[in-house]
Design an enzyme around this catalytic site. Structure first.
Site, mmCIF file in Angstrom:
data_model
loop_
_atom_site.group_PDB
_atom_site.id
_atom_site.type_symbol
_atom_site.label_atom_id
_atom_site.label_comp_id
_atom_site.label_asym_id
_atom_site.label_seq_id
_atom_site.Cartn_x
_atom_site.Cartn_y
_atom_site.Cartn_z
ATOM 1 N N CYS A 1 -1.788 -3.484 14.817
ATOM 2 C CA CYS A 1 -1.441 -3.128 13.443
ATOM 3 C C CYS A 1 -1.825 -4.223 12.450
ATOM 4 O O CYS A 1 -1.449 -5.384 12.607
ATOM 5 C CB CYS A 1 0.051 -2.843 13.370
ATOM 6 S SG CYS A 1 0.586 -2.352 11.721
ATOM 7 N N CYS B 1 3.207 -5.864 16.214
ATOM 8 C CA CYS B 1 2.457 -4.923 17.059
ATOM 9 C C CYS B 1 0.981 -5.339 17.065
ATOM 10 O O CYS B 1 0.401 -5.613 16.021
ATOM 11 C CB CYS B 1 2.595 -3.488 16.531
ATOM 12 S SG CYS B 1 4.299 -2.888 16.582
ATOM 13 N N CYS C 1 -3.634 1.252 7.835
ATOM 14 C CA CYS C 1 -2.625 0.788 6.900
ATOM 15 C C CYS C 1 -2.478 -0.725 6.979
ATOM 16 O O CYS C 1 -2.422 -1.303 8.052
ATOM 17 C CB CYS C 1 -1.299 1.441 7.245
ATOM 18 S SG CYS C 1 -0.089 1.181 6.012
ATOM 19 N N CYS D 1 5.012 -7.444 7.689
ATOM 20 C CA CYS D 1 5.918 -6.946 8.723
ATOM 21 C C CYS D 1 6.099 -8.023 9.783
ATOM 22 O O CYS D 1 5.161 -8.762 10.098
ATOM 23 C CB CYS D 1 5.330 -5.685 9.357
ATOM 24 S SG CYS D 1 6.388 -4.938 10.618
ATOM 25 N N SER E 1 9.846 6.188 10.250
ATOM 26 C CA SER E 1 9.232 5.764 11.507
ATOM 27 C C SER E 1 9.681 4.349 11.867
ATOM 28 O O SER E 1 9.689 3.460 11.024
ATOM 29 C CB SER E 1 7.706 5.813 11.356
ATOM 30 O OG SER E 1 7.080 5.433 12.554
ATOM 31 N N SER F 1 7.843 4.969 17.336
ATOM 32 C CA SER F 1 6.504 4.560 17.770
ATOM 33 C C SER F 1 6.588 4.123 19.227
ATOM 34 O O SER F 1 6.975 3.003 19.524
ATOM 35 C CB SER F 1 5.998 3.422 16.890
ATOM 36 O OG SER F 1 5.953 3.852 15.562
ATOM 37 N N LEU F 2 6.238 5.039 20.104
ATOM 38 C CA LEU F 2 6.412 4.777 21.531
ATOM 39 C C LEU F 2 5.156 4.113 22.097
ATOM 40 O O LEU F 2 5.216 3.023 22.661
ATOM 41 C CB LEU F 2 6.701 6.113 22.241
ATOM 42 C CG LEU F 2 7.211 6.050 23.667
ATOM 43 C CD1 LEU F 2 8.506 5.255 23.756
ATOM 44 C CD2 LEU F 2 7.424 7.459 24.215
ATOM 45 N N HIS F 3 4.037 4.779 21.974
ATOM 46 C CA HIS F 3 2.707 4.238 22.308
ATOM 47 C C HIS F 3 2.451 3.916 23.777
ATOM 48 O O HIS F 3 1.310 3.621 24.146
ATOM 49 C CB HIS F 3 2.373 3.003 21.465
ATOM 50 C CG HIS F 3 2.412 3.233 19.988
ATOM 51 N ND1 HIS F 3 2.022 4.418 19.400
ATOM 52 C CD2 HIS F 3 2.810 2.434 18.955
ATOM 53 C CE1 HIS F 3 2.172 4.332 18.079
ATOM 54 N NE2 HIS F 3 2.641 3.153 17.784
ATOM 55 N N GLU G 1 0.826 -1.212 0.000
ATOM 56 C CA GLU G 1 0.000 0.000 0.000
ATOM 57 C C GLU G 1 0.855 1.254 0.000
ATOM 58 O O GLU G 1 1.917 1.292 0.618
ATOM 59 C CB GLU G 1 -0.895 0.015 1.243
ATOM 60 C CG GLU G 1 -1.984 -1.008 1.176
ATOM 61 C CD GLU G 1 -2.784 -1.083 2.460
ATOM 62 O OE1 GLU G 1 -2.915 -0.050 3.150
ATOM 63 O OE2 GLU G 1 -3.264 -2.181 2.774
ATOM 64 N N CYS H 1 3.319 8.351 1.505
ATOM 65 C CA CYS H 1 3.646 7.416 2.578
ATOM 66 C C CYS H 1 3.960 6.065 1.922
ATOM 67 O O CYS H 1 3.104 5.485 1.254
ATOM 68 C CB CYS H 1 2.441 7.303 3.513
ATOM 69 S SG CYS H 1 2.648 6.049 4.788
ATOM 70 N N GLU I 1 8.735 -2.475 8.614
ATOM 71 C CA GLU I 1 9.595 -1.790 9.572
ATOM 72 C C GLU I 1 10.880 -1.373 8.819
ATOM 73 O O GLU I 1 11.706 -2.221 8.482
ATOM 74 C CB GLU I 1 9.907 -2.740 10.745
ATOM 75 C CG GLU I 1 11.030 -2.314 11.660
ATOM 76 C CD GLU I 1 10.923 -0.864 12.169
ATOM 77 O OE1 GLU I 1 9.843 -0.441 12.591
ATOM 78 O OE2 GLU I 1 11.964 -0.168 12.136
HETATM 79 N N1 SAH Z 1 7.105 0.003 11.402
HETATM 80 C C1 SAH Z 1 7.168 1.413 11.571
HETATM 81 C C2 SAH Z 1 6.395 2.215 10.542
HETATM 82 C C3 SAH Z 1 5.057 1.747 10.088
HETATM 83 S S1 SAH Z 1 3.600 2.098 10.968
HETATM 84 C C4 SAH Z 1 6.737 1.793 12.974
HETATM 85 O O1 SAH Z 1 6.323 0.935 13.706
HETATM 86 O O2 SAH Z 1 6.881 2.953 13.329
HETATM 87 C C5 SAH Z 1 3.464 3.830 11.157
HETATM 88 C C6 SAH Z 1 2.807 4.223 12.486
HETATM 89 O O3 SAH Z 1 1.436 3.809 12.566
HETATM 90 C C7 SAH Z 1 3.484 3.600 13.701
HETATM 91 O O4 SAH Z 1 3.571 4.565 14.708
HETATM 92 C C8 SAH Z 1 2.508 2.505 14.081
HETATM 93 O O5 SAH Z 1 2.679 2.104 15.403
HETATM 94 C C9 SAH Z 1 1.194 3.163 13.797
HETATM 95 N N2 SAH Z 1 0.031 2.272 13.645
HETATM 96 C C10 SAH Z 1 -0.018 1.055 13.085
HETATM 97 N N3 SAH Z 1 -1.263 0.558 13.124
HETATM 98 C C11 SAH Z 1 -2.032 1.499 13.707
HETATM 99 C C12 SAH Z 1 -3.413 1.579 14.035
HETATM 100 N N4 SAH Z 1 -4.245 0.588 13.775
HETATM 101 N N5 SAH Z 1 -3.851 2.702 14.622
HETATM 102 C C13 SAH Z 1 -3.012 3.725 14.886
HETATM 103 N N6 SAH Z 1 -1.698 3.711 14.614
HETATM 104 C C14 SAH Z 1 -1.210 2.604 14.035
#
Ligand code: SAH
Length: 364
Positions: A125, A122, A339, A118, A197, A220-222, A98, A111, A166
């Site tokens: 995701c 996570c 995504c 991947c 990212s 991506s801290l979260h 995508e 993007c 990633e």
């Molecule tokens: N692998 C990389 C980049 C791809 S995802 C990373 O982890 O940063 C880009 C961003 O979208 C990351 O911050 C990821 O954690 C976030 N993301 C993925 N799925 C998501 C979702 N369903 N809702 C909100 N953020 C999401």
């Protein structure tokens, strides 16, 4: 079969200018031809060797026989009312990825995906649900931008590596991709207009720091503590916060560039006032920026999004505690979902979710 033969061929659009020069010289051609061919591939973005009209016929014949050019096919295209366009692109081997084009006042941002699937796992995701199939090559990643540019007929000024995959798990190809798109002989996108990212692969962050690139690193801290972060992101078991945060601090010191932290907000998991305080304590003094975004719920995930008012409250708390935070503007909310979902839908791996909305638009 056509595709089987192509696998054997050299993908010319994968090669950075120095590598292309080596190749062109290795087949007995002068170096200046490499520069001309590079311009055809990355500035004019042709997908056919016969379009390279200033090249001798015998060289074109040789390239047609031995080489290919990454040229994905648009398999699906969704356009949002706000102008955001989401593409499902099919690669030469049949795999799909995508790509999203977003329109901002400062220009168009693409993007890009960096892997097919991947491996990071996570829990929120969609891109990782079926694991990693393979890495994308430098030319394939660049071709995502070229395809969006040609399709819209518009200039692309910014690139974010925030699609499927990633980036630091495909380090060498991503570095060559950055060289391809920032090259003055190519599409010439300045490093300051590029964001990468990562989910927090510490060795990759350290390696990237040594390159001294002027791009923006997003982490991506979260979550502000290991317990919550590990429950959301398995990568935290390998690289917990006591490793990740010092790596981020060293990155800033080494490159002189501020990091931004992504924080996807999940109701009842990481959005309480206590979490805001923990987060502020964790990153205060770094001058870092926090991007807050309500999680986009995906099929098979237990998470739901923090509501708008609580996101604002969380932001206000961070600001009051001395941490710079913004709530990300959402584009493309009327098309598709998070995504990785378009690809999964297409593969028939999950049933369609017609009323999922909330495109992640992770551009700055
Ligand atoms: N692998 C990389 C980049 C791809 S995802 C990373 O982890 O940063 C880009 C961003 O979208 C990351 O911050 C990821 O954690 C976030 N993301 C993925 N799925 C998501 C979702 N369903 N809702 C909100 N953020 C999401």
């Amino acid at each position: 079969m056509e595709q089987t033969r192509n696998v054997q061929k050299l993908c010319l659009s994968d090669l950075t200018l120095p590598k292309l020069t080596d190749y062109i010289q290795s087949i007995g051609q002068p170096a200046f031809r490499a520069k001309q061919i590079f311009k055809w591939l990355h500035q004019k973005q042709v997908t056919d060797f016969s379009a390279m009209t200033d090249q001798p016929k015998n060289l074109i014949a040789r390239l047609e026989q031995d080489c290919t050019i990454a040229a994905p096919v648009i398999r699906r295209r969704q356009q949002s009312r706000d102008g955001t366009v989401k593409y499902l692109l099919q690669l030469a081997d049949g795999n799909c990825i995508e790509t999203v084009l977003m329109r901002y006042h400062y220009g168009n941002t693409v993007c890009v995906s960096t892997q097919v699937g991947c491996a990071m796992g996570c829990r929120f995701c969609a891109s990782t649900q079926a694991g990693r199939v393979r890495d994308l090559t430098p030319g394939e990643i660049a071709s995502e931008i070229y395809t969006a540019r040609k399709d819209t007929g518009e200039r692309v000024s910014h690139v974010v590596l925030m699609g499927i995959g990633e980036p630091l798990h495909n380090f060498d190809n991503v570095m060559d991709f950055l060289e391809l798109i920032s090259c003055p002989e190519g599409i010439n996108i300045g490093m300051r207009n590029i964001s990468l990212s990562t989910c927090g692969l510490v060795p990759g962050i350290e390696k990237l720091a040594r390159r001294h690139l002027q791009l923006t690193l997003s982490v991506s801290l979260h979550a502000p503590n290991n317990q919550v972060r590990s429950s959301m992101m398995p990568v935290n078991d390998a690289f917990p916060l006591e490793k990740l945060i010092p790596a981020c601090r060293s990155y800033q010191k080494e490159t002189g560039r501020r990091i931004s932290f992504e924080y996807s907000m999940v109701k009842g998991v990481n959005d309480s006032p206590r979490m805001a305080r923990e987060l502020a304590d964790l990153i205060r003094g770094m001058g870092a920026h926090v991007n807050l975004i309500p999680i986009n719920p995906v099929d098979g995930s237990p998470y739901s999004a923090t509501d708008e008012a609580n996101v604002r409250r969380f932001q206000k708390m961070l600001e009051d505690l001395g941490v710079n935070a913004t709530v990300r503007r959402r584009l493309g909310t009327d098309i598709s979902a998070a995504c990785g979902q378009l690809r999964r839908e297409d593969a028939g791996q999950q049933k369609k979710q017609p009323d999922q909305s909330g495109e992640r638009t992770n551009a700055q």
